[in-house]
Design a protein around this motif. Structure first.
Motif, short mmCIF file in Angstrom:
data_model
loop_
_atom_site.label_atom_id
_atom_site.label_comp_id
_atom_site.label_asym_id
_atom_site.label_seq_id
_atom_site.Cartn_x
_atom_site.Cartn_y
_atom_site.Cartn_z
N ILE A 190 75.41 -19.98 32.03
CA ILE A 190 74.84 -18.83 31.34
C ILE A 190 75.69 -17.59 31.63
CG2 ILE A 190 72.79 -17.36 31.15
CD1 ILE A 190 72.45 -20.21 30.05
N GLU A 191 76.01 -16.87 30.57
CA GLU A 191 76.77 -15.63 30.71
C GLU A 191 75.90 -14.47 30.24
OE1 GLU A 191 80.81 -15.61 29.35
OE2 GLU A 191 80.85 -17.79 29.33
N THR A 192 76.16 -13.29 30.78
CA THR A 192 75.41 -12.10 30.41
C THR A 192 76.32 -11.16 29.64
OG1 THR A 192 74.04 -12.29 32.38
CG2 THR A 192 74.07 -10.15 31.30
N GLN A 193 75.78 -10.61 28.55
CA GLN A 193 76.54 -9.70 27.70
C GLN A 193 75.66 -8.51 27.35
OE1 GLN A 193 77.77 -11.57 24.05
NE2 GLN A 193 79.13 -9.90 23.51
N LEU A 194 76.21 -7.31 27.40
CA LEU A 194 75.51 -6.10 27.00
C LEU A 194 76.05 -5.62 25.66
CD1 LEU A 194 75.48 -4.08 30.34
CD2 LEU A 194 73.57 -5.29 29.30
N ILE A 195 75.13 -5.26 24.76
CA ILE A 195 75.53 -4.72 23.46
C ILE A 195 74.75 -3.43 23.25
CG2 ILE A 195 75.53 -5.08 20.97
CD1 ILE A 195 75.81 -8.06 21.49
N ASP A 196 75.46 -2.36 23.00
CA ASP A 196 74.84 -1.06 22.74
C ASP A 196 74.02 -1.16 21.45
OD1 ASP A 196 74.26 1.62 22.10
OD2 ASP A 196 76.09 2.29 23.09
N SER A 197 72.78 -0.69 21.50
CA SER A 197 71.90 -0.80 20.33
C SER A 197 72.40 0.01 19.14
CB SER A 197 70.48 -0.36 20.69
OG SER A 197 70.47 1.00 21.05
N ARG A 198 73.29 0.96 19.35
CA ARG A 198 73.84 1.72 18.23
C ARG A 198 74.67 0.84 17.30
NH1 ARG A 198 76.86 6.41 21.30
NH2 ARG A 198 77.28 4.60 22.60
N HIS A 199 75.14 -0.30 17.82
CA HIS A 199 75.96 -1.20 17.02
C HIS A 199 75.13 -2.28 16.31
CE1 HIS A 199 79.43 0.68 18.74
NE2 HIS A 199 79.03 0.39 19.96
N VAL A 200 73.81 -2.24 16.51
CA VAL A 200 72.93 -3.22 15.89
C VAL A 200 71.90 -2.47 15.05
CG1 VAL A 200 71.28 -5.09 16.31
CG2 VAL A 200 73.23 -4.79 17.85
N ARG A 201 72.14 -2.45 13.75
CA ARG A 201 71.25 -1.72 12.86
C ARG A 201 69.89 -2.42 12.75
NH1 ARG A 201 74.14 -0.14 7.73
NH2 ARG A 201 74.98 1.35 9.19
N GLY A 215 65.92 -20.68 21.15
CA GLY A 215 65.41 -20.87 22.50
C GLY A 215 66.47 -21.10 23.56
N ASN A 216 67.74 -21.09 23.21
CA ASN A 216 68.81 -21.34 24.17
C ASN A 216 69.45 -20.04 24.66
OD1 ASN A 216 68.55 -24.14 24.14
ND2 ASN A 216 69.74 -24.25 22.26
N TYR A 217 68.75 -18.94 24.51
CA TYR A 217 69.25 -17.64 24.95
C TYR A 217 68.06 -16.74 25.26
CZ TYR A 217 67.90 -16.35 20.25
OH TYR A 217 67.17 -16.15 19.11
N GLU A 218 68.34 -15.64 25.94
CA GLU A 218 67.32 -14.63 26.22
C GLU A 218 67.88 -13.27 25.82
OE1 GLU A 218 66.29 -14.66 30.33
OE2 GLU A 218 65.61 -16.74 30.28
N VAL A 219 67.03 -12.43 25.25
CA VAL A 219 67.43 -11.07 24.87
C VAL A 219 66.42 -10.10 25.48
CG1 VAL A 219 67.84 -9.45 22.99
CG2 VAL A 219 68.40 -11.85 22.69
N GLU A 220 66.94 -9.06 26.08
CA GLU A 220 66.09 -8.01 26.65
C GLU A 220 66.65 -6.67 26.22
OE1 GLU A 220 64.63 -6.48 31.05
OE2 GLU A 220 65.99 -8.16 30.88
N MET A 221 65.77 -5.78 25.79
CA MET A 221 66.19 -4.43 25.39
C MET A 221 65.79 -3.47 26.50
SD MET A 221 67.40 -2.21 23.38
CE MET A 221 67.25 -1.32 21.89
N ARG A 222 66.79 -2.77 27.06
CA ARG A 222 66.50 -1.82 28.13
C ARG A 222 67.53 -0.70 28.08
NH1 ARG A 222 65.81 -4.10 34.08
NH2 ARG A 222 64.19 -5.22 32.98
N HIS A 223 67.06 0.53 28.10
CA HIS A 223 67.93 1.71 28.12
C HIS A 223 68.93 1.69 26.96
CE1 HIS A 223 66.22 2.62 31.99
NE2 HIS A 223 66.62 1.45 32.47
N ASN A 224 68.44 1.31 25.78
CA ASN A 224 69.24 1.29 24.54
C ASN A 224 70.37 0.27 24.56
OD1 ASN A 224 67.65 3.25 23.26
ND2 ASN A 224 68.81 4.88 24.25
N TYR A 225 70.25 -0.76 25.36
CA TYR A 225 71.22 -1.86 25.39
C TYR A 225 70.47 -3.18 25.28
CZ TYR A 225 75.17 1.04 26.74
OH TYR A 225 76.17 1.98 26.75
#
Length: 84
Positions: free
Chosen positions: A28-39, A55-65
Motif C-alpha cells: 500500500i502506498e500513500t498519495q496526497l492530492i490537493d483538492s484544488r486539482h479535483v473539481r 474497495g481496494n483503496y481508501e480515501v480521506e479528505m483532511r485539510h483540503n487534501y
C-alpha cells in the motif's frame, strides 16, 4: 459433523493465505492530492475504482487534501485529465 468444521476451517485458512499473498504482492502506498486539482470528487472515485477496483483503496479528505492509500500511485496526468 467434525468433518464439516474441519473443512470450514481449512477453507478459511486458504482464504486468509490468499488474501495475505495478495497484500504482500502489492504494498500500500500513500498519495496526497490537493483538492484544488479535483473539481468533482466523484470523478476521483471513478478513477480509483477503474485503477484499483472497488474497495481496494481508501480515501480521506483532511485539510483540503485527499489522502489516498492504494496498491500504487495515480499518475498526475490521469488525475488532471479525468478529475478537472
Amino acid at each position: 459433523m467434525a468433518e464439516t468444521c474441519k473443512h470450514h476451517t481449512t477453507h478459511r485458512d486458504d482464504e486468509q493465505k490468499a488474501i495475505g499473498f495478495t497484500r504482500a504482492k502489492s504494498p500500500i502506498e500513500t498519495q496526497l492530492i490537493d483538492s484544488r486539482h479535483v473539481r468533482d470528487p466523484m470523478h476521483l472515485v471513478l478513477l480509483l475504482n477503474h485503477q484499483y477496483g472497488n474497495g481496494n483503496y481508501e480515501v480521506e479528505m483532511r485539510h483540503n487534501y485527499f489522502t489516498i492509500r492504494a496498491p500504487g500511485k495515480l499518475q498526475w496526468s490521469e488525475v488532471y485529465a479525468k478529475c478537472r
